[in-house]
Design an enzyme around this catalytic site. Structure first.
Site, PDB file in Angstrom:
ATOM      1  CE  LYS A  54      -3.859  -2.364   2.151  1.00 32.20           C
ATOM      2  NZ  LYS A  54      -4.545  -2.779   3.559  1.00 32.20           N
ATOM      3  CD  GLN A  98      -3.784  -4.389   6.491  1.00 28.81           C
ATOM      4  OE1 GLN A  98      -3.814  -3.347   5.990  1.00 28.81           O
ATOM      5  NE2 GLN A  98      -4.205  -5.594   6.073  1.00 28.81           N
ATOM      6  CG  ASP A 121     -10.105   0.187   5.168  1.00 30.54           C
ATOM      7  OD1 ASP A 121      -9.892  -0.462   3.874  1.00 30.54           O
ATOM      8  OD2 ASP A 121      -9.251   0.026   6.043  1.00 30.54           O
TER       9      ASP A 121
HETATM   10  N1  GUN Z   1      -7.198  -6.496   6.054  1.00 32.93           N
HETATM   11  C1  GUN Z   1      -7.416  -7.125   4.863  1.00 32.93           C
HETATM   12  N2  GUN Z   1      -7.972  -6.355   4.058  1.00 32.93           N
HETATM   13  C2  GUN Z   1      -8.072  -5.299   4.462  1.00 32.93           C
HETATM   14  C3  GUN Z   1      -8.772  -4.159   4.089  1.00 32.93           C
HETATM   15  O1  GUN Z   1      -9.028  -3.965   2.961  1.00 32.93           O
HETATM   16  N3  GUN Z   1      -8.659  -2.970   4.889  1.00 32.93           N
HETATM   17  C4  GUN Z   1      -8.242  -3.237   6.086  1.00 32.93           C
HETATM   18  N4  GUN Z   1      -7.860  -2.077   6.849  1.00 32.93           N
HETATM   19  N5  GUN Z   1      -7.562  -4.175   6.359  1.00 32.93           N
HETATM   20  C5  GUN Z   1      -7.679  -5.450   5.982  1.00 32.93           C
END
Ligand code: GUN
Length: 291
Positions: A54, A98, A121
């Site tokens: 990311k 996350q 998100d």
């Molecule tokens: N963990 C796995 N996929 C995601 C996501 O799309 N966002 C976040 N914040 N954590 C994740």
């Protein structure tokens, strides 16, 4: 019949490219870059890989990346204090914490603390409510990426029969809401659904998000159906989806592979959401349909 393979990697690269161009233009207008803060608590190796990619993708799209890595024994209060700081920071347009979080931290306590207008998100209940009621808000990145792939493939999903398998807050429920808003007729199936093959047999669109390797069988599908496989299951055979790919590819009209299907779209959509957040926060107009 052999299905077309939907190339999510290529679609994601095109989307990242467009977001990067818009982000450069934003910097010219706003006098600052769009900024995304990513918070990782603990050292789960898979999460660390996601967070690193990311960060790299954010920089490549002409945005600023703020990374916060906290130890696994961080308290809920300390994490919430960091969220408050990021909420108040004008250089931060988007905040992503996350998941999964360590067990001693309540996920809901943290996610509901994020300013809904920085919640790229789309996990905050305010954004879930906006999606459910047709208001402007942030849509979770994975279902948003799935809808983009479906629209690329089908043009319009209006009037199509869609079956979404899995009712998670992150994928299944928002996917059903998005398809409903796009005028598909949606069945949201889950572990208690009776006769799942019977539902799938009527579907023009199947979105599988159950987290069970090779769960959806080719013989369940309506010939020509479009199949979106959200599964990322680590098995002895490597990374596999929720759909039995070989069986499905001989019946479906089009199908996403795993890897290289939905996965790459998720980060591209995160960048898109961050770009939208930056424009809103800075009061700069943006034609979202042009991205
Ligand atoms: N963990 C796995 N996929 C995601 C996501 O799309 N966002 C976040 N914040 N954590 C994740």
């Amino acid at each position: 019949m052999s299905a077309r393979i939907i190339d999510g990697k290529a679609a994601a690269a095109r989307l990242r490219e467009r977001v990067g161009e818009f982000a450069a233009a934003f910097e010219g207008t706003a006098g600052r870059k769009a900024g995304l803060a990513v918070v990782l608590v603990g050292d789960d190796p898979a999460s660390a890989v996601y967070v690193r990619s990311k960060g790299k993708a954010t920089l490549a799209a002409n945005m600023t990346s703020f990374e916060h890595r906290l130890p696994a024994d961080t308290t809920e209060d300390a994490l919430i204090a960091l969220v408050d700081t990021l909420n108040a920071d004008p250089a931060v347009d988007g905040i992503l914490v996350q998941l999964p979080l360590p067990r001693h931290i309540r996920e809901a306590a943290v996610l509901t603390r994020i300013d809904p207008d920085k919640d790229v998100d789309g996990f905050h209940p305010v954004n879930a409510g906006r999606l459910a009621t047709g208001l402007n808000g942030f849509v979770p990145c994975t279902p948003l990426g799935c809808l983009m792939l479906l629209k690329d493939e089908l043009g319009d999903v209006s009037g199509k029969d869609a079956v979404v398998i899995g009712r998670s807050n992150i994928v299944g429920k928002p996917m059903a809401a998005l398809l409903t808003a796009a005028s598909a007729t949606v069945t949201l199936a889950h572990s208690r659904t009776r006769d799942l093959p019977g539902h799938v047999a009527r579907a023009d669109i199947v979105v599988a998000a159950v987290g069970i390797p090779h769960f959806v069988k080719g013989e369940w599908l309506k010939p020509g159906a479009t199949v979106i496989d959200v599964g990322i299951n680590r098995t002895d055979d490597g990374l596999v989806g929720d759909v039995d790919f070989n069986g499905a590819a001989s019946v479906a009209g089009a199908i996403t592979p795993v890897p290289g299907g939905v996965g790459p779209m998720t980060i591209a959509c995160l960048l898109r959401n961050t770009l939208v957040a930056a424009h809103r926060n800075a009061g700069v107009a943006l034609d979202k349909d042009a991205i």
